[in-house]
Design a protein around this motif. Structure first.
Motif, PDB file in Angstrom:
ATOM      1  N   CYS A 105      -1.909  -7.310  -1.832  1.00 41.47           N
ATOM      2  CA  CYS A 105      -3.019  -7.089  -0.800  1.00 41.47           C
ATOM      3  C   CYS A 105      -4.342  -7.556  -1.624  1.00 41.47           C
ATOM      4  O   CYS A 105      -5.303  -8.133  -1.170  1.00 41.47           O
ATOM      5  N   CYS A 127      -6.292 -11.200  -1.332  1.00 40.85           N
ATOM      6  CA  CYS A 127      -7.326 -11.152  -0.382  1.00 40.85           C
ATOM      7  C   CYS A 127      -8.420 -10.150  -0.719  1.00 40.85           C
ATOM      8  O   CYS A 127      -9.549 -10.469  -0.880  1.00 40.85           O
ATOM      9  N   HIS A 128      -7.932  -8.977  -0.894  1.00 40.56           N
ATOM     10  CA  HIS A 128      -9.028  -7.766  -0.841  1.00 40.56           C
ATOM     11  C   HIS A 128      -9.638  -7.646  -2.351  1.00 40.56           C
ATOM     12  O   HIS A 128     -10.753  -6.996  -2.518  1.00 40.56           O
ATOM     13  N   ASN A 152     -14.689   0.553   0.024  1.00 41.73           N
ATOM     14  CA  ASN A 152     -14.940   1.145   1.265  1.00 41.73           C
ATOM     15  C   ASN A 152     -14.408   2.626   1.402  1.00 41.73           C
ATOM     16  O   ASN A 152     -15.024   3.369   2.104  1.00 41.73           O
ATOM     17  N   LYS A 164      -8.205   4.987   9.924  1.00 38.36           N
ATOM     18  CA  LYS A 164      -8.612   3.497  10.236  1.00 38.36           C
ATOM     19  C   LYS A 164      -7.635   2.930   9.409  1.00 38.36           C
ATOM     20  O   LYS A 164      -7.121   1.725   9.632  1.00 38.36           O
ATOM     21  N   PHE A 165      -7.544   3.201   7.989  1.00 39.48           N
ATOM     22  CA  PHE A 165      -6.924   2.483   7.111  1.00 39.48           C
ATOM     23  C   PHE A 165      -5.264   2.182   7.703  1.00 39.48           C
ATOM     24  O   PHE A 165      -4.862   1.193   7.889  1.00 39.48           O
ATOM     25  N   VAL A 218      -5.191  -0.178  10.697  1.00 38.48           N
ATOM     26  CA  VAL A 218      -5.439  -1.648  10.315  1.00 38.48           C
ATOM     27  C   VAL A 218      -4.167  -1.999   9.859  1.00 38.48           C
ATOM     28  O   VAL A 218      -3.758  -3.065   9.995  1.00 38.48           O
ATOM     29  N   ARG A 223      -6.222  -6.875  12.184  1.00 41.00           N
ATOM     30  CA  ARG A 223      -7.281  -6.925  12.723  1.00 41.00           C
ATOM     31  C   ARG A 223      -7.956  -8.136  12.122  1.00 41.00           C
ATOM     32  O   ARG A 223      -8.174  -8.323  11.126  1.00 41.00           O
ATOM     33  N   MET A 257      -6.972 -10.052   9.285  1.00 42.74           N
ATOM     34  CA  MET A 257      -6.128  -9.076   8.528  1.00 42.74           C
ATOM     35  C   MET A 257      -4.829  -9.188   9.342  1.00 42.74           C
ATOM     36  O   MET A 257      -4.692  -8.667  10.117  1.00 42.74           O
TER      37      MET A 257
HETATM   38  C1  HEC Z   1      -4.425 -12.976   4.074  1.00 41.90           C
HETATM   39  C2  HEC Z   1      -5.558 -12.144   3.392  1.00 41.90           C
HETATM   40  C3  HEC Z   1      -5.217 -10.757   3.678  1.00 41.90           C
HETATM   41  C4  HEC Z   1      -4.023  -9.846   3.069  1.00 41.90           C
HETATM   42  C5  HEC Z   1      -2.766 -10.326   2.260  1.00 41.90           C
HETATM   43  C6  HEC Z   1      -4.174  -8.457   3.270  1.00 41.90           C
HETATM   44  N1  HEC Z   1      -5.556  -8.316   3.891  1.00 41.90           N
HETATM   45 FE1  HEC Z   1      -6.175  -6.562   4.700  1.00 41.90          FE
HETATM   46  N2  HEC Z   1      -7.746  -7.772   5.314  1.00 41.90           N
HETATM   47  C7  HEC Z   1      -8.044  -8.995   5.464  1.00 41.90           C
HETATM   48  C8  HEC Z   1      -9.323  -9.256   5.989  1.00 41.90           C
HETATM   49  C9  HEC Z   1      -9.939 -10.664   6.287  1.00 41.90           C
HETATM   50  C10 HEC Z   1      -9.830  -8.208   6.508  1.00 41.90           C
HETATM   51  C11 HEC Z   1     -11.046  -7.852   7.350  1.00 41.90           C
HETATM   52  C12 HEC Z   1     -10.561  -8.008   8.902  1.00 41.90           C
HETATM   53  C13 HEC Z   1     -11.604  -7.908   9.894  1.00 41.90           C
HETATM   54  O1  HEC Z   1     -12.283  -6.992  10.211  1.00 41.90           O
HETATM   55  O2  HEC Z   1     -11.773  -9.150  10.750  1.00 41.90           O
HETATM   56  C14 HEC Z   1      -9.019  -7.172   6.306  1.00 41.90           C
HETATM   57  C15 HEC Z   1      -8.907  -5.735   6.341  1.00 41.90           C
HETATM   58  C16 HEC Z   1      -8.235  -4.650   5.910  1.00 41.90           C
HETATM   59  C17 HEC Z   1      -8.668  -3.294   6.234  1.00 41.90           C
HETATM   60  C18 HEC Z   1      -9.730  -2.583   6.980  1.00 41.90           C
HETATM   61  C19 HEC Z   1     -10.895  -2.582   5.967  1.00 41.90           C
HETATM   62  C20 HEC Z   1     -12.055  -1.882   6.217  1.00 41.90           C
HETATM   63  O3  HEC Z   1     -13.040  -1.544   5.468  1.00 41.90           O
HETATM   64  O4  HEC Z   1     -12.357  -1.737   7.732  1.00 41.90           O
HETATM   65  C21 HEC Z   1      -7.491  -2.791   5.630  1.00 41.90           C
HETATM   66  C22 HEC Z   1      -7.239  -1.020   5.226  1.00 41.90           C
HETATM   67  C23 HEC Z   1      -6.702  -3.573   4.909  1.00 41.90           C
HETATM   68  N3  HEC Z   1      -6.951  -4.779   4.990  1.00 41.90           N
HETATM   69  C24 HEC Z   1      -5.476  -3.261   4.256  1.00 41.90           C
HETATM   70  C25 HEC Z   1      -4.616  -4.186   3.461  1.00 41.90           C
HETATM   71  C26 HEC Z   1      -3.619  -3.996   2.901  1.00 41.90           C
HETATM   72  C27 HEC Z   1      -3.088  -2.450   2.440  1.00 41.90           C
HETATM   73  C28 HEC Z   1      -2.641  -4.999   2.430  1.00 41.90           C
HETATM   74  C29 HEC Z   1      -1.813  -5.226   1.623  1.00 41.90           C
HETATM   75  C30 HEC Z   1      -0.558  -4.636   2.165  1.00 41.90           C
HETATM   76  C31 HEC Z   1      -3.842  -6.126   2.946  1.00 41.90           C
HETATM   77  N4  HEC Z   1      -4.758  -5.613   3.574  1.00 41.90           N
HETATM   78  C32 HEC Z   1      -3.373  -7.502   2.922  1.00 41.90           C
HETATM   79  C33 HEC Z   1      -7.013 -10.071   4.600  1.00 41.90           C
HETATM   80  C34 HEC Z   1      -6.029  -9.506   4.127  1.00 41.90           C
END
Ligand code: HEC
Length: 110
Positions: free
Chosen positions: A38, A41-42, A53, A63-64, A67, A72, A75
């Protein structure tokens, strides 16, 4: 009385061991899900900083979970990738359990 105290201490200790194991599984998910974790990206702006956050109160556990399960925008749906992490299978955690453990891990992540 003494026996009771020893039993209470043992229960407290095993609770702690369990919590540490959970944190370890969560860390592996954060670093390994989708192959690159994760954090790939994060930990990079402008993607949402999950630790920030959660601690600032804009990302509650409901919400966690939503998503993570549905995806979303940029994501991807992540629950399949999370369940595929070997440590999750080894620990025998359900989807809801690993989401809860992951949320708590991120809340306390430095
Ligand atoms: C390819 C890149 C990518 C990966 C890998 C990724 N994410 Fe994300 N994530 C994003 C993006 C970009 C957003 C924002 C999405 C939007 O709102 O359009 C996001 C949003 C989120 C959010 C919402 C955050 C908020 O404050 O609203 C959560 C929860 C989240 N990701 C959890 C995870 C978790 C847990 C993992 C690993 C299992 C993960 N993500 C892996 C790109 C990624």
């Amino acid at each position: 009385m003494k026996k009771l105290l020893v039993a209470a201490a043992l229960i407290a200790l095993s609770g702690q061991a369990f919590a540490n194991e959970d944190a370890d599984v969560a860390k592996k998910v954060y670093n390994q899900a989708f192959g690159r974790g994760c954090g790939a990206c994060h930990d990079v702006s402008p993607n949402p900083n999950l630790v920030k956050n959660i601690n600032e109160g804009t990302l509650d556990e409901k919400k966690f979970a939503e998503v993570v399960k549905e995806g979303r925008g940029g994501m991807p749906k992540a629950i399949g990738a999370i369940m595929a992490v070997p440590a999750v299978q080894k620990a025998g955690l359900t989807e809801d359990q690993i989401i809860d453990v992951l949320y708590k891990y991120l809340k306390h992540k430095k």
